[in-house]
Enzyme design. Structure first.
Site, PDB file in Angstrom:
ATOM      1  N   ASP A 300       0.854  -1.201   0.000  1.00 50.90           N
ATOM      2  CA  ASP A 300       0.000   0.000   0.000  1.00 50.90           C
ATOM      3  C   ASP A 300       0.882   1.241   0.000  1.00 50.90           C
ATOM      4  O   ASP A 300       0.958   1.973   0.994  1.00 50.90           O
ATOM      5  CB  ASP A 300      -0.921  -0.033   1.227  1.00 50.90           C
ATOM      6  CG  ASP A 300      -1.870   1.157   1.245  1.00 50.90           C
ATOM      7  OD1 ASP A 300      -2.129   1.736   0.170  1.00 50.90           O
ATOM      8  OD2 ASP A 300      -2.346   1.511   2.334  1.00 50.90           O
ATOM      9  N   CYS A 340      -2.914   4.579  -4.880  1.00 51.41           N
ATOM     10  CA  CYS A 340      -3.815   5.673  -4.479  1.00 51.41           C
ATOM     11  C   CYS A 340      -3.576   6.901  -5.359  1.00 51.41           C
ATOM     12  O   CYS A 340      -3.983   8.001  -5.010  1.00 51.41           O
ATOM     13  CB  CYS A 340      -3.651   6.005  -3.005  1.00 51.41           C
ATOM     14  SG  CYS A 340      -2.002   6.569  -2.589  1.00 51.41           S
TER      15      CYS A 340
END
Ligand code: SAH
Length: 396
Positions: A300, A340
């Site tokens: 992530d 993201c």
């Protein structure tokens, strides 16, 4: 025509008519009156049709951000109270169903409040005001929040460089109440500390809530590597889900310290968790040399793409970590991989991950497609609001 107005060039009214909230400098033909930065201006088409009411940003390429497409709606303190209340009301079903005490109350453009983000961490509200228009209405926002959430602390974390594009300085201040250093929130039955002083963004990555839960089916009895762990959210979930061992990796020492505190907060065994302060790019290579293997890996990373100019180098970064993570996964192992970056489209991200699998000499299946949690909605006329995408892969 009122005094302060932007008149658009011929043919440049299309995106406003499609209710997109941004008006770019190139779309403006001329300015009527002498609006100051942050003032509310009327937006007209070249032939004098009223289109919208917006905040004027003379320093930014995004020259105006639309507050309302309704000619009868005034932009005043009551407007902000109405929008904030409506946004919070839309989330109440979710908040009650899921029993969460941390959620995004206002998601900027996606909630009709361009430049305004408000997150709630238990009884602390943290807001971020990114544009000069938003910055002008700070007091109205504070008043609206005080009325909606009586007794809550209100803190501002506008310490972001993009404010400079609007000729605003980065800024941190507490606007109401006394700010604690940290506060615990609950999501999916798991408690997590939020660092209100040094935390990233407004303090926590609420957008990944559902995806943290997505790790649960795969972890019982398994060895898990949580890369870019921040305060260890995915790893804490994994241990709650019965993981045998979790390794949390991040370059931030304060984030890892809070990750350790999260174990105690959830009555978890410290011996089942390692904390490694290291660059993930280097660590994945080191583990390969050492012959380390894992059953589940979470990737992530922070936003690698901040402009179209660095999309290519960002692609190399994403491919690199995915390739090296895949090499560490046992047969049947699970990879949860995310981007993201709003400028990285889902199809491109998926292709990069496929390229990584090819180079790793591994086949894989996509088990799930993941995105941002429902308190980070996407206004249908503002597709830029969709930024988080993830894949759950099972390696052959
Ligand atoms: N997964 C987290 C959020 C991750 S945010 C959650 O669920 O809450 C991205 C994290 O990556 C940040 O904590 C940042 O400190 C860390 N980071 C950035 N670059 C890094 C690098 N090269 N190696 C390791 N960590 C890095």
């Amino acid at each position: 025509m009122p005094r302060n107005a932007l008149v658009l060039a011929e043919g440049r009214e299309k995106s406003v008519k499609r209710r997109h909230p941004w008006i770019f400098a190139g779309a403006v033909h001329h300015i009527k009156g002498k609006p100051k930065a942050g003032d509310t201006v009327e937006i007209y088409s070249h032939d004098g049709v009223w289109l919208a009411r917006a905040a004027y940003s003379p320093a930014s390429q995004i020259r105006a951000r639309v507050w309302t497409f309704d000619e009868k709606e005034k932009v005043d303190a009551a407007f902000f109270a109405r929008r904030i209340t409506a946004a919070d009301e839309r989330r109440q079903g979710m908040v009650e169903r899921e029993g969460i005490s941390g959620y995004r109350v206002v998601a900027a453009e996606s909630d009709g409040l361009p430049g305004i983000t408000i997150d709630r961490y238990d009884n602390v509200l943290v807001c971020q005001l990114l544009s000069i228009g938003a910055d002008q209405w700070r007091q109205a926002i504070v008043d609206a929040l005080t009325a909606r959430f009586p007794g809550c602390v209100i803190h501002e974390r506008s310490d972001v460089e993009v404010r400079r594009k609007e000729e605003l300085q980065p800024l941190v201040q507490t606007l109401a109440g006394t700010l604690p250093e940290k506060v615990a929130i609950t999501e999916n039955g798991i408690k997590l500390w939020v660092d209100l002083i040094q935390g990233h963004k407004t303090g926590y990555y609420l957008d990944q809530r559902d995806n943290r839960a997505a790790v649960l089916p795969y972890v019982a009895g398994k060895e898990v590597l949580n890369c870019f762990s921040y305060t260890g959210g995915f790893g804490t979930y994994a241990l709650k889900g019965g993981a045998k061992h979790v390794t949390q990796v991040d370059v931030s020492e304060s984030a890892l310290a809070l990750a350790a505190d999260n174990l105690t907060l959830n009555d978890l065994e410290a011996s089942q968790c390692d904390f490694v302060k290291e660059d993930v790019f280097a660590l994945l290579r080191r583990y390969a040399e050492e012959g380390r293997q894992f059953d589940v890996i979470v990737l992530d990373p922070p936003k690698f793409v901040d402009s179209k100019a660095n999309l290519k180098s960002a692609c190399r970064g994403y491919k690199d970590i995915n390739l090296h993570a895949m090499k560490l996964l046992r047969p049947g192992g699970i990879l949860l991989t995310f981007s993201c970056s709003g400028l990285m489209e889902q199809s491109l991200f998926q292709k990069l991950v496929a390229d990584a699998a090819l180079d790793a000499g591994r086949d894989a299946q996509i088990l799930r497609f993941l995105s941002q949690a429902a308190d980070h909605p996407v206004n249908i006329h503002y597709p830029e609001g969709l930024y988080l995408k993830g894949l759950v892969l099972q390696m052959d």
